[in-house]
Design a protein around this motif. Structure first.
Motif, PDB file in Angstrom:
ATOM      1  N   PRO A   8       0.812  -1.230   0.000  1.00 43.77           N
ATOM      2  CA  PRO A   8       0.000   0.000   0.000  1.00 43.77           C
ATOM      3  C   PRO A   8       0.842   1.274   0.000  1.00 43.77           C
ATOM      4  N   ARG A   9       1.986   1.258   0.695  1.00 39.50           N
ATOM      5  CA  ARG A   9       2.815   2.461   0.711  1.00 39.50           C
ATOM      6  C   ARG A   9       3.476   2.695  -0.642  1.00 39.50           C
ATOM      7  N   LEU A  10       3.840   1.603  -1.313  1.00 39.44           N
ATOM      8  CA  LEU A  10       4.369   1.758  -2.669  1.00 39.44           C
ATOM      9  C   LEU A  10       3.292   2.262  -3.621  1.00 39.44           C
ATOM     10  N   HIS A  11       2.072   1.755  -3.459  1.00 39.46           N
ATOM     11  CA  HIS A  11       0.959   2.236  -4.286  1.00 39.46           C
ATOM     12  C   HIS A  11       0.733   3.728  -4.056  1.00 39.46           C
ATOM     13  N   LEU A  12       0.884   4.165  -2.806  1.00 39.45           N
ATOM     14  CA  LEU A  12       0.710   5.575  -2.507  1.00 39.45           C
ATOM     15  C   LEU A  12       1.769   6.410  -3.220  1.00 39.45           C
ATOM     16  N   LEU A  13       3.026   5.970  -3.174  1.00 41.52           N
ATOM     17  CA  LEU A  13       4.089   6.730  -3.832  1.00 41.52           C
ATOM     18  C   LEU A  13       3.847   6.818  -5.336  1.00 41.52           C
ATOM     19  N   VAL A  14       3.410   5.724  -5.930  1.00 41.89           N
ATOM     20  CA  VAL A  14       3.120   5.724  -7.366  1.00 41.89           C
ATOM     21  C   VAL A  14       1.947   6.655  -7.668  1.00 41.89           C
ATOM     22  N   ALA A  15       0.905   6.605  -6.827  1.00 43.43           N
ATOM     23  CA  ALA A  15      -0.250   7.491  -7.036  1.00 43.43           C
ATOM     24  C   ALA A  15       0.156   8.954  -6.912  1.00 43.43           C
ATOM     25  N   LEU A  16       1.058   9.247  -5.976  1.00 41.72           N
ATOM     26  CA  LEU A  16       1.552  10.621  -5.836  1.00 41.72           C
ATOM     27  C   LEU A  16       2.321  11.036  -7.081  1.00 41.72           C
ATOM     28  N   HIS A  17       3.124  10.133  -7.619  1.00 39.53           N
ATOM     29  CA  HIS A  17       3.875  10.407  -8.850  1.00 39.53           C
ATOM     30  C   HIS A  17       2.922  10.706 -10.012  1.00 39.53           C
ATOM     31  N   GLU A  18       1.828   9.968 -10.098  1.00 39.72           N
ATOM     32  CA  GLU A  18       0.903  10.109 -11.219  1.00 39.72           C
ATOM     33  C   GLU A  18      -0.055  11.281 -11.046  1.00 39.72           C
ATOM     34  N   ARG A  19      -0.401  11.617  -9.792  1.00 36.99           N
ATOM     35  CA  ARG A  19      -1.427  12.631  -9.537  1.00 36.99           C
ATOM     36  C   ARG A  19      -0.860  13.992  -9.165  1.00 36.99           C
ATOM     37  N   GLY A  20       0.305  14.017  -8.541  1.00 40.26           N
ATOM     38  CA  GLY A  20       0.946  15.293  -8.257  1.00 40.26           C
ATOM     39  C   GLY A  20       0.655  15.893  -6.902  1.00 40.26           C
ATOM     40  N   ALA A  72       8.835   0.150  -8.102  1.00 39.52           N
ATOM     41  CA  ALA A  72       7.474  -0.218  -7.709  1.00 39.52           C
ATOM     42  C   ALA A  72       6.689  -0.742  -8.911  1.00 39.52           C
ATOM     43  N   TYR A  73       6.812  -0.070 -10.063  1.00 39.24           N
ATOM     44  CA  TYR A  73       6.132  -0.551 -11.263  1.00 39.24           C
ATOM     45  C   TYR A  73       6.578  -1.982 -11.591  1.00 39.24           C
ATOM     46  N   ALA A  74       7.869  -2.236 -11.468  1.00 40.78           N
ATOM     47  CA  ALA A  74       8.386  -3.582 -11.755  1.00 40.78           C
ATOM     48  C   ALA A  74       7.830  -4.598 -10.765  1.00 40.78           C
ATOM     49  N   VAL A  75       7.748  -4.208  -9.486  1.00 39.68           N
ATOM     50  CA  VAL A  75       7.194  -5.104  -8.468  1.00 39.68           C
ATOM     51  C   VAL A  75       5.739  -5.426  -8.767  1.00 39.68           C
ATOM     52  N   PHE A  76       4.949  -4.403  -9.109  1.00 46.04           N
ATOM     53  CA  PHE A  76       3.532  -4.632  -9.393  1.00 46.04           C
ATOM     54  C   PHE A  76       3.356  -5.572 -10.591  1.00 46.04           C
ATOM     55  N   ALA A  77       4.170  -5.363 -11.624  1.00 48.30           N
ATOM     56  CA  ALA A  77       4.072  -6.222 -12.811  1.00 48.30           C
ATOM     57  C   ALA A  77       4.436  -7.666 -12.463  1.00 48.30           C
ATOM     58  N   ALA A  82       2.850 -13.317 -11.079  1.00 49.61           N
ATOM     59  CA  ALA A  82       2.801 -14.371 -10.068  1.00 49.61           C
ATOM     60  C   ALA A  82       1.370 -14.833  -9.824  1.00 49.61           C
ATOM     61  N   GLN A  83       0.448 -13.877  -9.735  1.00 46.93           N
ATOM     62  CA  GLN A  83      -0.949 -14.246  -9.542  1.00 46.93           C
ATOM     63  C   GLN A  83      -1.465 -15.067 -10.719  1.00 46.93           C
ATOM     64  N   GLY A  84      -1.038 -14.683 -11.928  1.00 46.35           N
ATOM     65  CA  GLY A  84      -1.433 -15.449 -13.105  1.00 46.35           C
ATOM     66  C   GLY A  84      -0.903 -16.863 -13.066  1.00 46.35           C
ATOM     67  N   ASP A  85       0.358 -17.042 -12.660  1.00 47.66           N
ATOM     68  CA  ASP A  85       0.940 -18.382 -12.586  1.00 47.66           C
ATOM     69  C   ASP A  85       0.228 -19.239 -11.548  1.00 47.66           C
ATOM     70  N   VAL A  86      -0.135 -18.631 -10.421  1.00 48.36           N
ATOM     71  CA  VAL A  86      -0.847 -19.374  -9.378  1.00 48.36           C
ATOM     72  C   VAL A  86      -2.221 -19.799  -9.863  1.00 48.36           C
ATOM     73  N   GLN A  87      -2.922 -18.879 -10.521  1.00 50.98           N
ATOM     74  CA  GLN A  87      -4.247 -19.228 -11.028  1.00 50.98           C
ATOM     75  C   GLN A  87      -4.173 -20.315 -12.085  1.00 50.98           C
ATOM     76  N   ALA A  88      -3.139 -20.253 -12.920  1.00 47.86           N
ATOM     77  CA  ALA A  88      -3.002 -21.248 -13.984  1.00 47.86           C
ATOM     78  C   ALA A  88      -2.836 -22.648 -13.420  1.00 47.86           C
ATOM     79  N   ARG A 280       0.314  -3.962 -16.609  1.00 48.39           N
ATOM     80  CA  ARG A 280       1.550  -4.621 -17.029  1.00 48.39           C
ATOM     81  C   ARG A 280       1.748  -5.896 -16.213  1.00 48.39           C
ATOM     82  N   GLY A 281       1.897  -7.015 -16.902  1.00 46.73           N
ATOM     83  CA  GLY A 281       2.013  -8.311 -16.253  1.00 46.73           C
ATOM     84  C   GLY A 281       0.685  -9.025 -16.107  1.00 46.73           C
ATOM     85  N   GLY A 282      -0.424  -8.290 -16.263  1.00 49.46           N
ATOM     86  CA  GLY A 282      -1.741  -8.862 -16.027  1.00 49.46           C
ATOM     87  C   GLY A 282      -2.223  -9.814 -17.104  1.00 49.46           C
TER      88      GLY A 282
END
Length: 322
Positions: A8-20, A72-77, A82-88, A280-282
Protein backbone atom coordinates in the motif's frame (compact mmCIF):
# COMPACT_ATOMS: atom_id res chain seq x y z
CA UNK A 1 19.24 -0.07 4.17
CA UNK A 2 16.66 -2.86 4.32
CA UNK A 3 13.17 -2.33 2.95
CA UNK A 4 10.27 -3.79 4.90
CA UNK A 5 7.66 -1.53 3.31
CA UNK A 6 4.18 -2.72 2.42
CA UNK A 7 2.58 -2.64 -1.01
CA UNK A 8 0.00 0.00 0.00
CA UNK A 9 2.82 2.46 0.71
CA UNK A 10 4.37 1.76 -2.67
CA UNK A 11 0.96 2.24 -4.29
CA UNK A 12 0.71 5.58 -2.51
CA UNK A 13 4.09 6.73 -3.83
CA UNK A 14 3.12 5.72 -7.37
CA UNK A 15 -0.25 7.49 -7.04
CA UNK A 16 1.55 10.62 -5.84
CA UNK A 17 3.87 10.41 -8.85
CA UNK A 18 0.90 10.11 -11.22
CA UNK A 19 -1.43 12.63 -9.54
CA UNK A 20 0.95 15.29 -8.26
CA UNK A 21 -0.78 16.00 -4.93
CA UNK A 22 -1.16 13.94 -1.78
CA UNK A 23 -4.88 14.72 -1.67
CA UNK A 24 -5.41 13.39 -5.21
CA UNK A 25 -3.30 10.30 -4.47
CA UNK A 26 -5.28 9.62 -1.29
CA UNK A 27 -8.56 10.05 -3.16
CA UNK A 28 -7.74 7.50 -5.86
CA UNK A 29 -6.66 5.01 -3.16
CA UNK A 30 -9.79 5.68 -1.09
CA UNK A 31 -7.92 6.76 2.05
CA UNK A 32 -7.82 10.04 3.97
CA UNK A 33 -5.16 12.64 3.29
CA UNK A 34 -3.89 12.31 6.88
CA UNK A 35 -3.55 8.55 6.49
CA UNK A 36 -1.68 9.09 3.22
CA UNK A 37 0.64 11.56 4.93
CA UNK A 38 1.41 9.03 7.66
CA UNK A 39 2.09 6.28 5.11
CA UNK A 40 4.40 8.55 3.15
CA UNK A 41 6.30 9.45 6.32
CA UNK A 42 6.67 5.75 7.17
CA UNK A 43 7.90 4.96 3.67
CA UNK A 44 10.42 7.80 3.83
CA UNK A 45 11.71 6.52 7.18
CA UNK A 46 12.05 3.01 5.76
CA UNK A 47 13.93 4.29 2.72
CA UNK A 48 16.28 6.36 4.87
CA UNK A 49 16.33 9.14 2.26
CA UNK A 50 13.99 11.92 1.20
CA UNK A 51 11.52 10.68 -1.39
CA UNK A 52 9.58 13.92 -1.91
CA UNK A 53 10.10 17.66 -1.69
CA UNK A 54 7.78 20.65 -1.69
CA UNK A 55 7.08 22.35 -5.01
CA UNK A 56 4.70 25.16 -4.16
CA UNK A 57 1.52 23.49 -2.91
CA UNK A 58 2.42 20.22 -4.57
CA UNK A 59 4.84 17.46 -3.72
CA UNK A 60 7.32 16.29 -6.30
CA UNK A 61 9.51 13.23 -6.16
CA UNK A 62 13.22 13.48 -5.53
CA UNK A 63 15.58 11.47 -7.72
CA UNK A 64 15.49 8.72 -5.08
CA UNK A 65 11.70 8.81 -5.11
CA UNK A 66 11.60 8.48 -8.90
CA UNK A 67 13.92 5.48 -8.77
CA UNK A 68 11.71 3.83 -6.15
CA UNK A 69 8.65 4.43 -8.34
CA UNK A 70 10.37 2.65 -11.25
CA UNK A 71 11.06 -0.32 -8.97
CA UNK A 72 7.47 -0.22 -7.71
CA UNK A 73 6.13 -0.55 -11.26
CA UNK A 74 8.39 -3.58 -11.75
CA UNK A 75 7.19 -5.10 -8.47
CA UNK A 76 3.53 -4.63 -9.39
CA UNK A 77 4.07 -6.22 -12.81
CA UNK A 78 5.87 -9.20 -11.25
CA UNK A 79 3.06 -9.68 -8.75
CA UNK A 80 0.54 -9.68 -11.58
CA UNK A 81 2.54 -12.41 -13.31
CA UNK A 82 2.80 -14.37 -10.07
CA UNK A 83 -0.95 -14.25 -9.54
CA UNK A 84 -1.43 -15.45 -13.10
CA UNK A 85 0.94 -18.38 -12.59
CA UNK A 86 -0.85 -19.37 -9.38
CA UNK A 87 -4.25 -19.23 -11.03
CA UNK A 88 -3.00 -21.25 -13.98
CA UNK A 89 -2.10 -24.06 -11.59
CA UNK A 90 -5.51 -24.08 -9.89
CA UNK A 91 -6.98 -27.13 -11.67
CA UNK A 92 -8.23 -25.18 -14.65
CA UNK A 93 -10.31 -22.75 -12.56
CA UNK A 94 -10.17 -19.51 -14.51
CA UNK A 95 -12.01 -17.35 -12.00
CA UNK A 96 -13.51 -13.96 -12.88
CA UNK A 97 -12.55 -10.60 -14.30
CA UNK A 98 -14.13 -7.21 -14.94
CA UNK A 99 -13.87 -5.47 -18.29
CA UNK A 100 -14.81 -1.94 -19.31
CA UNK A 101 -15.26 -0.12 -22.61
CA UNK A 102 -16.75 2.93 -24.28
CA UNK A 103 -20.51 2.49 -24.85
CA UNK A 104 -20.70 1.47 -28.51
CA UNK A 105 -18.07 -1.24 -28.04
CA UNK A 106 -20.03 -3.05 -25.33
CA UNK A 107 -22.71 -4.51 -27.60
CA UNK A 108 -20.53 -5.06 -30.66
CA UNK A 109 -17.24 -6.26 -29.17
CA UNK A 110 -17.30 -6.89 -25.42
CA UNK A 111 -20.46 -8.98 -25.15
CA UNK A 112 -19.71 -11.23 -28.17
CA UNK A 113 -16.23 -11.77 -26.69
CA UNK A 114 -17.82 -12.73 -23.36
CA UNK A 115 -20.00 -15.30 -25.09
CA UNK A 116 -17.09 -16.72 -27.05
CA UNK A 117 -14.81 -16.90 -24.01
CA UNK A 118 -17.46 -18.64 -21.92
CA UNK A 119 -18.12 -21.16 -24.66
CA UNK A 120 -14.46 -22.12 -24.44
CA UNK A 121 -14.16 -21.75 -20.66
CA UNK A 122 -17.56 -22.35 -18.97
CA UNK A 123 -16.23 -21.47 -15.52
CA UNK A 124 -15.02 -18.07 -16.60
CA UNK A 125 -17.05 -15.17 -15.17
CA UNK A 126 -16.89 -11.75 -16.80
CA UNK A 127 -18.46 -8.54 -15.47
CA UNK A 128 -18.92 -5.66 -17.94
CA UNK A 129 -18.77 -1.94 -17.15
CA UNK A 130 -19.34 1.15 -19.30
CA UNK A 131 -16.37 3.50 -18.88
CA UNK A 132 -14.68 6.39 -20.59
CA UNK A 133 -10.99 7.15 -20.83
CA UNK A 134 -9.19 8.24 -18.68
CA UNK A 135 -11.54 7.19 -15.85
CA UNK A 136 -11.39 3.59 -17.07
CA UNK A 137 -7.60 3.60 -16.91
CA UNK A 138 -7.75 4.90 -13.35
CA UNK A 139 -9.94 1.94 -12.42
CA UNK A 140 -7.57 -0.37 -14.24
CA UNK A 141 -4.71 0.95 -12.11
CA UNK A 142 -6.58 0.39 -8.86
CA UNK A 143 -7.67 -3.14 -9.81
CA UNK A 144 -11.37 -2.32 -10.22
CA UNK A 145 -11.05 -3.34 -13.88
CA UNK A 146 -8.87 -6.02 -15.47
CA UNK A 147 -9.28 -5.04 -19.14
CA UNK A 148 -10.20 -1.69 -20.68
CA UNK A 149 -11.15 -1.21 -24.34
CA UNK A 150 -10.57 2.33 -25.55
CA UNK A 151 -9.80 4.39 -28.63
CA UNK A 152 -6.76 6.47 -29.52
CA UNK A 153 -7.01 10.06 -28.37
CA UNK A 154 -6.26 12.37 -25.49
CA UNK A 155 -5.97 10.31 -22.32
CA UNK A 156 -4.97 7.07 -24.03
CA UNK A 157 -1.85 5.44 -22.54
CA UNK A 158 1.39 5.76 -24.46
CA UNK A 159 3.15 2.56 -25.60
CA UNK A 160 5.93 3.10 -23.03
CA UNK A 161 3.57 3.65 -20.07
CA UNK A 162 4.92 1.75 -17.05
CA UNK A 163 1.44 0.84 -15.85
CA UNK A 164 -0.23 -0.75 -18.86
CA UNK A 165 0.28 -2.93 -21.89
CA UNK A 166 -1.74 -1.99 -24.97
CA UNK A 167 -3.00 -4.56 -27.49
CA UNK A 168 -4.25 -3.20 -30.86
CA UNK A 169 -7.70 -4.52 -31.76
CA UNK A 170 -8.29 -2.86 -35.13
CA UNK A 171 -9.46 0.24 -36.94
CA UNK A 172 -13.03 1.54 -36.81
CA UNK A 173 -13.98 3.66 -39.83
CA UNK A 174 -16.53 6.47 -39.67
CA UNK A 175 -19.34 7.24 -42.09
CA UNK A 176 -21.47 10.35 -42.57
CA UNK A 177 -25.10 10.34 -41.40
CA UNK A 178 -27.39 12.85 -43.16
CA UNK A 179 -31.16 13.42 -43.45
CA UNK A 180 -32.72 11.61 -46.40
CA UNK A 181 -33.44 14.90 -48.21
CA UNK A 182 -29.86 16.20 -47.91
CA UNK A 183 -28.03 16.63 -51.25
CA UNK A 184 -25.25 14.29 -50.11
CA UNK A 185 -27.81 11.52 -49.54
CA UNK A 186 -28.03 10.85 -53.27
CA UNK A 187 -24.29 10.74 -53.87
CA UNK A 188 -21.95 7.79 -53.55
CA UNK A 189 -19.21 9.55 -51.58
CA UNK A 190 -19.24 12.67 -49.37
CA UNK A 191 -16.43 15.23 -49.56
CA UNK A 192 -15.92 16.75 -46.13
CA UNK A 193 -14.50 20.06 -47.40
CA UNK A 194 -17.80 20.69 -49.21
CA UNK A 195 -19.73 20.56 -45.92
CA UNK A 196 -18.09 23.54 -44.21
CA UNK A 197 -21.37 25.50 -44.04
CA UNK A 198 -23.32 22.66 -42.40
CA UNK A 199 -24.39 22.29 -38.78
CA UNK A 200 -23.25 19.20 -36.90
CA UNK A 201 -24.43 16.83 -34.20
CA UNK A 202 -21.55 15.88 -31.93
CA UNK A 203 -20.81 13.62 -29.01
CA UNK A 204 -19.81 14.85 -25.54
CA UNK A 205 -17.45 17.79 -25.83
CA UNK A 206 -13.82 16.73 -25.65
CA UNK A 207 -14.35 12.97 -25.87
CA UNK A 208 -12.53 10.81 -28.44
CA UNK A 209 -15.27 11.08 -31.09
CA UNK A 210 -15.51 14.84 -30.61
CA UNK A 211 -11.75 15.09 -31.07
CA UNK A 212 -12.03 12.99 -34.22
CA UNK A 213 -14.81 15.18 -35.69
CA UNK A 214 -12.89 18.39 -35.07
CA UNK A 215 -9.62 16.92 -36.31
CA UNK A 216 -11.18 15.68 -39.56
CA UNK A 217 -12.98 18.97 -40.24
CA UNK A 218 -9.91 21.07 -39.46
CA UNK A 219 -7.91 18.90 -41.85
CA UNK A 220 -10.59 19.65 -44.47
CA UNK A 221 -10.16 23.38 -43.88
CA UNK A 222 -12.96 24.37 -41.51
CA UNK A 223 -14.11 24.23 -37.90
CA UNK A 224 -17.39 22.31 -37.48
CA UNK A 225 -20.40 24.20 -36.14
CA UNK A 226 -21.54 21.69 -33.51
CA UNK A 227 -25.05 22.75 -32.46
CA UNK A 228 -26.25 19.64 -30.67
CA UNK A 229 -24.55 17.01 -28.54
CA UNK A 230 -25.52 13.61 -27.16
CA UNK A 231 -23.72 10.66 -25.59
CA UNK A 232 -26.01 8.07 -27.18
CA UNK A 233 -25.68 7.16 -30.87
CA UNK A 234 -29.43 6.51 -31.15
CA UNK A 235 -30.09 10.05 -29.93
CA UNK A 236 -27.49 11.40 -32.37
CA UNK A 237 -29.19 9.65 -35.29
CA UNK A 238 -32.56 10.98 -34.11
CA UNK A 239 -31.15 14.52 -34.22
CA UNK A 240 -29.88 13.87 -37.75
CA UNK A 241 -33.28 12.48 -38.75
CA UNK A 242 -34.91 15.67 -37.45
CA UNK A 243 -32.72 17.70 -39.81
CA UNK A 244 -30.75 19.33 -37.00
CA UNK A 245 -27.32 18.50 -38.33
CA UNK A 246 -24.93 15.97 -39.82
CA UNK A 247 -22.95 13.45 -37.81
CA UNK A 248 -19.95 11.16 -38.08
CA UNK A 249 -20.91 7.67 -36.94
CA UNK A 250 -18.70 4.59 -36.40
CA UNK A 251 -19.26 1.76 -38.85
CA UNK A 252 -18.93 -0.79 -36.03
CA UNK A 253 -21.77 0.63 -33.92
CA UNK A 254 -24.43 -1.64 -35.46
CA UNK A 255 -27.20 0.92 -34.82
CA UNK A 256 -30.66 0.90 -36.40
CA UNK A 257 -30.91 3.57 -39.09
CA UNK A 258 -34.39 4.81 -39.98
CA UNK A 259 -35.67 5.35 -43.52
CA UNK A 260 -35.30 9.09 -42.94
CA UNK A 261 -31.51 8.88 -42.56
CA UNK A 262 -28.83 8.03 -45.09
CA UNK A 263 -25.32 6.91 -44.15
CA UNK A 264 -22.69 7.45 -46.83
CA UNK A 265 -18.92 6.91 -47.06
CA UNK A 266 -16.51 9.84 -46.92
CA UNK A 267 -13.86 10.51 -49.54
CA UNK A 268 -11.05 10.97 -47.02
CA UNK A 269 -10.77 8.10 -44.59
CA UNK A 270 -11.77 8.98 -41.00
CA UNK A 271 -11.09 6.28 -38.46
CA UNK A 272 -10.19 5.54 -34.87
CA UNK A 273 -7.75 2.93 -33.57
CA UNK A 274 -9.25 0.63 -30.96
CA UNK A 275 -7.08 -1.01 -28.31
CA UNK A 276 -7.33 -3.13 -25.17
CA UNK A 277 -5.27 -2.16 -22.13
CA UNK A 278 -4.29 -4.40 -19.21
CA UNK A 279 -2.06 -3.84 -16.23
CA UNK A 280 1.55 -4.62 -17.03
CA UNK A 281 2.01 -8.31 -16.25
CA UNK A 282 -1.74 -8.86 -16.03
CA UNK A 283 -2.10 -10.62 -19.39
CA UNK A 284 -0.68 -13.79 -17.81
CA UNK A 285 -3.78 -14.26 -15.66
CA UNK A 286 -5.69 -17.22 -17.15
CA UNK A 287 -9.00 -15.33 -17.05
CA UNK A 288 -7.53 -12.23 -18.69
CA UNK A 289 -5.62 -14.26 -21.27
CA UNK A 290 -8.74 -16.24 -22.19
CA UNK A 291 -10.82 -13.11 -22.58
CA UNK A 292 -8.18 -11.26 -24.59
CA UNK A 293 -7.99 -14.18 -27.02
CA UNK A 294 -11.74 -14.02 -27.57
CA UNK A 295 -11.68 -10.23 -27.73
CA UNK A 296 -9.04 -10.16 -30.45
CA UNK A 297 -11.01 -12.68 -32.53
CA UNK A 298 -14.29 -10.76 -32.24
CA UNK A 299 -12.61 -7.40 -32.89
CA UNK A 300 -10.96 -8.85 -35.98
CA UNK A 301 -14.43 -9.64 -37.34
CA UNK A 302 -16.15 -6.40 -36.30
CA UNK A 303 -13.37 -3.91 -37.02
CA UNK A 304 -12.97 -5.02 -40.62
CA UNK A 305 -11.44 -2.26 -42.71
CA UNK A 306 -12.51 -3.81 -46.00
CA UNK A 307 -16.19 -3.85 -45.00
CA UNK A 308 -16.70 -0.07 -45.01
CA UNK A 309 -17.87 0.45 -48.63
CA UNK A 310 -20.21 -2.55 -48.39
CA UNK A 311 -21.55 -1.30 -45.07
CA UNK A 312 -22.38 2.11 -46.55
CA UNK A 313 -24.10 0.47 -49.50
CA UNK A 314 -26.23 -1.66 -47.17
CA UNK A 315 -27.23 1.37 -45.15
CA UNK A 316 -28.59 3.22 -48.18
CA UNK A 317 -31.80 1.21 -47.92
CA UNK A 318 -34.61 1.47 -45.41
CA UNK A 319 -34.46 -0.17 -42.01
CA UNK A 320 -30.73 -0.67 -42.22
CA UNK A 321 -28.49 -1.41 -39.26
CA UNK A 322 -25.30 0.58 -38.75
Amino acid sequence: MTFTTSLPRLHLLVALHERGTLQAAASVLHISTSAASQQLATLTAEAGVRLTEADGRRLKLTDAGKILVEHAYAVFAQLERAQGDVQAAADGELGKLTVGAFPSAIATVLIPAVRLARERHPRLRVDVREVEIPAGLDRLSTGDLDVVVGVEGVGAPSPDDHRYVRLPLGVDDFLLAVPVDHPVADGSVAVLSQLADQEWVGTIEGDACDQLLHGACLAAGFRPAVRHRAADWTAILALVEAGLGLALVPSSARLPVSASVRVVPIAQRISRHVYAAVRRGGATHPAVAAYLTALEQVAGEVLDESAVPDTAARLHGQGAVL
